[in-house]
Design an enzyme around this catalytic site. Structure first.
Site, PDB file in Angstrom:
ATOM      1  N   HIS A   1      54.496  79.227  -6.926  1.00 20.24           N
ATOM      2  CA  HIS A   1      55.233  78.445  -5.915  1.00 20.24           C
ATOM      3  C   HIS A   1      56.737  78.602  -6.016  1.00 20.24           C
ATOM      4  CE1 HIS A   1      51.752  75.927  -4.612  1.00 20.24           C
ATOM      5  NE2 HIS A   1      51.327  76.186  -5.845  1.00 20.24           N
TER       6      HIS A   1
ATOM      7  N   LYS B   1      63.481  66.044   2.272  1.00 15.62           N
ATOM      8  CA  LYS B   1      62.898  66.917   1.236  1.00 15.62           C
ATOM      9  C   LYS B   1      63.636  66.620  -0.060  1.00 15.62           C
ATOM     10  CE  LYS B   1      64.168  70.492   3.832  1.00 15.62           C
ATOM     11  NZ  LYS B   1      63.092  71.447   3.889  1.00 15.62           N
ATOM     12  N   ARG B   2      63.143  67.149  -1.187  1.00 18.03           N
ATOM     13  CA  ARG B   2      63.880  66.960  -2.434  1.00 18.03           C
ATOM     14  C   ARG B   2      65.316  67.462  -2.283  1.00 18.03           C
ATOM     15  NH1 ARG B   2      60.920  65.300  -7.141  1.00 18.03           N
ATOM     16  NH2 ARG B   2      62.845  65.749  -8.256  1.00 18.03           N
TER      17      ARG B   2
ATOM     18  N   LYS C   1      68.248  74.122  -1.147  1.00 16.71           N
ATOM     19  CA  LYS C   1      67.793  73.629   0.159  1.00 16.71           C
ATOM     20  C   LYS C   1      68.965  73.328   1.092  1.00 16.71           C
ATOM     21  CE  LYS C   1      63.588  71.537  -1.832  1.00 16.71           C
ATOM     22  NZ  LYS C   1      62.426  72.145  -1.161  1.00 16.71           N
TER      23      LYS C   1
ATOM     24  N   THR D   1      56.604  73.007   3.566  1.00 13.09           N
ATOM     25  CA  THR D   1      55.453  72.493   4.316  1.00 13.09           C
ATOM     26  C   THR D   1      55.908  71.386   5.263  1.00 13.09           C
ATOM     27  OG1 THR D   1      55.006  71.148   2.359  1.00 13.09           O
ATOM     28  CG2 THR D   1      53.589  73.055   2.716  1.00 13.09           C
TER      29      THR D   1
ATOM     30  N   LYS E   1      54.880  70.117   9.235  1.00 21.15           N
ATOM     31  CA  LYS E   1      54.575  68.740   9.650  1.00 21.15           C
ATOM     32  C   LYS E   1      55.443  68.333  10.835  1.00 21.15           C
ATOM     33  CE  LYS E   1      53.597  67.899   4.839  1.00 21.15           C
ATOM     34  NZ  LYS E   1      54.231  67.564   3.556  1.00 21.15           N
TER      35      LYS E   1
HETATM   36  C1  26Q Z   1      57.703  72.468 -14.633  1.00 23.42           C
HETATM   37  C2  26Q Z   1      57.854  72.351 -16.015  1.00 23.42           C
HETATM   38  C3  26Q Z   1      58.347  71.185 -16.577  1.00 23.42           C
HETATM   39  C4  26Q Z   1      58.657  70.119 -15.745  1.00 23.42           C
HETATM   40  C5  26Q Z   1      58.482  70.226 -14.371  1.00 23.42           C
HETATM   41  C6  26Q Z   1      58.009  71.406 -13.817  1.00 23.42           C
HETATM   42  C7  26Q Z   1      57.837  71.514 -12.347  1.00 23.42           C
HETATM   43  C8  26Q Z   1      57.270  70.475 -11.629  1.00 23.42           C
HETATM   44  C9  26Q Z   1      57.115  70.557 -10.254  1.00 23.42           C
HETATM   45  C10 26Q Z   1      58.210  72.657 -11.659  1.00 23.42           C
HETATM   46  C11 26Q Z   1      58.038  72.746 -10.276  1.00 23.42           C
HETATM   47  C12 26Q Z   1      57.481  71.693  -9.554  1.00 23.42           C
HETATM   48  C13 26Q Z   1      57.267  71.707  -8.098  1.00 23.42           C
HETATM   49  C14 26Q Z   1      57.505  72.740  -7.311  1.00 23.42           C
HETATM   50  C15 26Q Z   1      57.318  72.675  -5.861  1.00 23.42           C
HETATM   51  O1  26Q Z   1      57.071  71.622  -5.295  1.00 23.42           O
HETATM   52  N1  26Q Z   1      57.408  73.811  -5.167  1.00 23.42           N
HETATM   53  C16 26Q Z   1      57.232  73.854  -3.736  1.00 23.42           C
HETATM   54  O2  26Q Z   1      55.858  74.146  -3.466  1.00 23.42           O
HETATM   55  C17 26Q Z   1      55.576  74.051  -2.086  1.00 23.42           C
HETATM   56  C18 26Q Z   1      54.086  74.273  -1.907  1.00 23.42           C
HETATM   57  O3  26Q Z   1      53.770  75.613  -2.088  1.00 23.42           O
HETATM   58  C19 26Q Z   1      56.402  75.046  -1.286  1.00 23.42           C
HETATM   59  O4  26Q Z   1      56.167  74.826   0.082  1.00 23.42           O
HETATM   60  C20 26Q Z   1      57.890  74.868  -1.592  1.00 23.42           C
HETATM   61  O5  26Q Z   1      58.627  75.906  -0.958  1.00 23.42           O
HETATM   62  C21 26Q Z   1      58.123  74.893  -3.094  1.00 23.42           C
HETATM   63  O6  26Q Z   1      59.479  74.614  -3.386  1.00 23.42           O
END
Ligand code: 26Q
Length: 845
Positions: free
Chosen positions: A373, A564-565, A570, A672, A676
């Site tokens: 991702h 979004k975050r 972004k 995503t 929406k």
């Molecule tokens: C990893 C290690 C330690 C702590 C936290 C993490 C961690 C947690 C969550 C790393 C990444 C995330 C989340 C990533 C995320 O939400 N990515 C998004 O995924 C969506 C679904 O595929 C995409 O549409 C987005 O583009 C992407 O940013």
């Protein structure tokens, strides 16, 4: 009672036949719960009681169907899909379950007769924030689609006691508050203490050999944690299939505590208990920096170990030996967070079930698949070898053995030089040796996918080109999608009804049918109704904004939304710069906007991400300065909506006119939210990034506002180091005016220097190319205002967007995963003994 795939008579009565008796029986069920579960007279109830009673009635219907569906899967010996994810942002259950059981109208009417508003009742349910953002919400959409397509698909994750923090805004700054989301008794989570399992951690390996002289390692002196499963039922549309999301809570083992206790160290025993239970305490709030904290590693192993044990156990209930394992089980890894599943499955097969390495490896590879991702280097997971060795000594051995065999295979194909081989190793050498988690995920899987066409291409060409050369067939794309059940049917009931009145209800299970709406795009009666729905949604959002942000906004103004975050990539800053530009044009040039607009921001910043927190402060400072300046005459408003989460998103997507998808090209894997919004008749202004590109392909260039550099232009600038933001500042007076305003404390008079870092960082490196895209962004915005001024032109475009969103249903995405990765045929609903209701479409894609 129904235990063999049959529905009990009560449930049949409640769900079958015509709407009237169904409503009657559902009402009876609710009234029974009021009496026997809530134990009150139905005339003395508060809204919270109604929430509970309605939920319990719905739960009864669901439990019947869950038991029936799961035993039908057993009878059919269906292949099962297990979706392993550290995050599931499921949103509220009651509204979703009512919608998927097609009971919303009946329930609304039943409550209405008693003077109670269903929408108020729904607000009593906490919105479980068991995820950060896109990745967690995608997992939830996938569960909905798997159940709706009749796939035996199960989620496995962690039952965090504290979900993502609650966001408050204090003096413009983000404040985090803990979110202990689970009520004392939740109607939706079914605890299964009898299915608890043991998870070993720490300890040491004793290297011995068995009688035949084979290596026979013993993992000894481990600490044990207990994983207690909690099942959240996932109702497919029409209620034919009810699957389960299984979330584990960590509990201390009394047995172990007593051992220390008996050694006389009472405090150590209690301490140990607390430490063990910390594992499922809190969700890590970062979605970008893979902070290498030991607790996070424990979390990752904890849920993976529980899941794999459960999966193997489920399989062995119906099969002997592991010969058919990969034919009956598919495991999808949601990013690298569950990568230890590969080592854990190997450990179980080799150490506990005595398979030889080769058979175990073939089985593991054929079972597992990995979804990437992100391409951002700082988000790629790496764990220090030293830490894995301490926490999971046996797994490190297994990772080393996988690596040894893999490197030999890579050397044998003679495609690579030594440096390339070093680059592919699972272990990154250096002062601190680290395991690069994407590598075991790739090596141990038969499929590696990205989440949009562009992203999948970049995974192959930029992220891991050497792996892609070795196994070209392993790499594939699965463009994300979202479920239209939550994001249109539930989030926007007004639009859903309008659509169904015109083209029928088939779109609910077959989103491509929306295409029939193209015929309505030129029907002015339809367009008026469409506009009326949007206006009502905007009025509802305006009321929410008034309540939570204390900003009064005009539903007649254009609602421009970036939700979004908060992240530099972004580029919330890019929109902020554009707003400052518009504001300065009003106050300094007397140039009033053509269209009144309200800029709505929402999103959380990772608590440790300073720049993201400061962007929130900037947005609030802009709101403070601009909203009250009489010079804008109400033509320009800014609102920051706090605590963005699924339930808030449902209000926001239904009400937006313009959706901001403006990441630097090549940084957003898919997005995503973009889908929406478009599904709800919101036009997109965006870059050629992630799934925006595919949205453009579907809606056509006249129905979307695209601007900015492409991913390859950005890449070229990065390679050539030929990007000079200061030159843009010098030649573009608008850029100069905006950045000077930030440096001159125009929006932070009380706090001099607060936003100077933005000026400095954009002029020195501008890592995300804000200034490079600024002028083409402004031009695209001008086109937006022009089009919005012509009501009919705008409405036609919005209807065409809705009509052309079929591709972005997660039903399509899941059908692709099922056929191309999991070897499962979708669209065969589980057969219960409920006769199909007349006039209802079968759930077949
Ligand atoms: C990893 C290690 C330690 C702590 C936290 C993490 C961690 C947690 C969550 C790393 C990444 C995330 C989340 C990533 C995320 O939400 N990515 C998004 O995924 C969506 C679904 O595929 C995409 O549409 C987005 O583009 C992407 O940013």
């Amino acid at each position: 009672m129904a235990t063999t795939g049959k529905l009990s008579n009560n449930t049949k009565a409640a769900l079958n036949s015509s709407a009237e008796p169904r409503a009657q029986n559902f009402e009876d069920l609710v009234l029974r719960h009021i009496r026997y579960s809530i134990a009150r007279d139905s005339t003395q109830l508060c809204e919270a009681d109604w929430y509970k009673a309605v939920s319990l009635a719905v739960r009864d219907l669901i439990v019947e169907r869950m038991i029936a569906a799961q035993s039908a899967f057993d009878r059919a010996d269906a292949k099962r899909e297990y979706y392993l994810s550290m995050e599931f942002l499921v949103g509220r259950s009651l509204d979703n379950n009512l919608a998927n059981l097609e009971l919303t109208q009946q329930c609304r009417a039943m409550l209405g007769r008693r003077g109670i508003d269903l929408d108020r009742i729904l607000e009593y349910e906490p919105d479980p924030a068991l995820g950060n953002g896109g990745l967690g919400r995608l997992a939830a959409c996938f569960l909905d689609s798997m159940a709706s397509l009749g796939i035996a698909g199960y989620g496995y994750g962690i039952n965090y006691e504290f979900g993502l923090f609650k966001q408050e805004i204090d003096n413009g700054y983000q404040l985090e508050q803990p979110d202990q989301w689970e009520p004392a008794y939740s109607p939706w989570l079914i605890a299964r203490p009898e299915e608890a399992c043991l998870v070993p951690l720490y300890g040491r390996i004793e290297r011995s050999v068995d009688r035949a002289g084979n290596y026979n390692p013993m993992w000894l002196d481990w600490r044990v944690i207990i994983g207690v499963p909690h099942d959240l039922p996932i109702v497919g549309y029409g209620g034919r299939t009810v699957n389960v999301l299984r979330l584990y809570s960590a509990r201390a083992s009394d047995h172990f505590d007593i051992r220390i206790f008996n050694e006389g160290d009472y405090f150590k025993a209690v301490e140990q208990k607390i430490v063990s239970e910390t594992i499922s305490k809190v969700l890590y709030p970062s979605d970008s920096m893979a902070a290498g904290r030991e607790l996070r590693l424990q979390q990752e192993y904890f849920f993976v170990a529980c899941a794999i044990r459960d999966i193997v156990h489920q399989y062995l209930r119906l099969h002997k030996g592991f010969g058919a394992f990969a034919d009956k089980v598919a495991i999808q890894l949601n990013d690298t967070h569950p990568t230890l599943a590969i080592a854990e499955l190997m450990r179980l097969l080799v150490d506990e079930y005595d398979l030889n390495w080769e058979d175990a490896w073939r089985t593991t590879q054929a079972t597992c698949a990995y979804t990437n991702h992100t391409l951002m280097p700082e988000a790629l997971e790496r764990w220090p070898v030293e830490m894995i060795e301490r926490v999971l000594p046996r797994h490190l051995e297994i990772i080393y053995e996988i690596n040894r065999r893999f490197l030999a295979e890579a050397a044998a194909v003679s495609l690579y030089d030594d440096e390339q081989i070093r680059g592919m190793s699972l272990i990154e050498e250096g002062p601190e040796r680290q395991v690069r988690m994407a590598h075991p995920a790739i090596v141990g899987s038969h499929s590696v996918n990205g989440v949009s066409e562009l992203h999948s291409e970049l995974v192959r060409t930029r992220l891991v080109p050497d792996f892609a050369r070795m196994w070209p067939d392993r790499f594939n794309n699965k463009t994300n999608g979202v479920t239209q059940r939550r994001w249109l049917l539930e989030a926007n009931p007004g639009l859903a009804q309008l659509i169904s009145a015109n083209i029928g209800t088939g779109w609910i299970t077959d989103l491509d049918q929306l295409r029939e709406l193209e015929n309505c795009a030129r029907d002015s009666g339809f367009l008026d109704e469409f506009a009326a729905v949007k206006h009502a949604n905007k009025a509802a959002l305006a009321a929410h904004i008034e309540k939570v942000s204390r900003v009064s906004v005009d539903p007649k103004s254009l609602f421009d939304v970036q939700a979004k975050r908060i992240h530099e990539y972004k580029r919330q800053l890019l929109l902020a710069l554009a707003i400052i530009n518009d504001y300065l044009a009003i106050v300094e040039d007397g140039q009033m906007p053509k269209v009144a607009r309200t800029h709505i921001f929402a999103g959380k910043a990772a608590p440790g991400y300073w720049a993201a927190r400061m962007i929130i402060k900037l947005l609030n400072s802009l709101a403070g300065a601009i909203n009250h300046d009489p010079a804008t005459r109400g033509m320009l408003k800014i609102a920051f909506v706090p605590d963005y989460k699924v339930s808030v998103a449902q209000k926001v997507v239904a009400a937006a006119d313009l959706s901001e998808q403006i990441s630097t090209a090549g940084t957003e894997a898919s997005g995503t939210g973009n889908m929406k919004f478009a599904m709800n008749g919101t036009l997109t202004i965006g870059t050629l990034d992630g799934a925006n590109i595919e949205i453009l392909q579907e809606v056509g260039k006249d129905n979307i506002y695209i601007f900015g550099l492409t991913a390859s232009e950005i890449e070229d600038l990065n390679q050539s180091r030929d990007y000079h933001p200061r030159a843009i500042y010098q030649r573009d007076s608008r850029v100069r005016r905006v950045l000077d305003a930030l440096a001159d404390d125009r929006f932070c008079a009380a706090d001099p220097g607060l936003f100077k870092w933005i000026y400095d960082s954009l002029l020195s490196s501008d890592h995300y190319f804000h200034l490079a895209d600024f002028s083409s962004y402004l031009a695209a915005r001008e086109q937006v205002w022009r089009d919005y001024s012509d009501r009919r032109v705008w409405l036609e475009k919005t209807v065409l967007n809705v009509a052309r969103m079929g591709r972005f249903s997660s039903d399509r995405t899941i059908a692709e995963y099922a056929t191309e990765i999991w070897g499962i045929k979708p669209g065969i609903p589980v057969v219960t003994d409920e006769p199909d209701q007349p006039g209802k479409r079968p759930l077949i894609l």
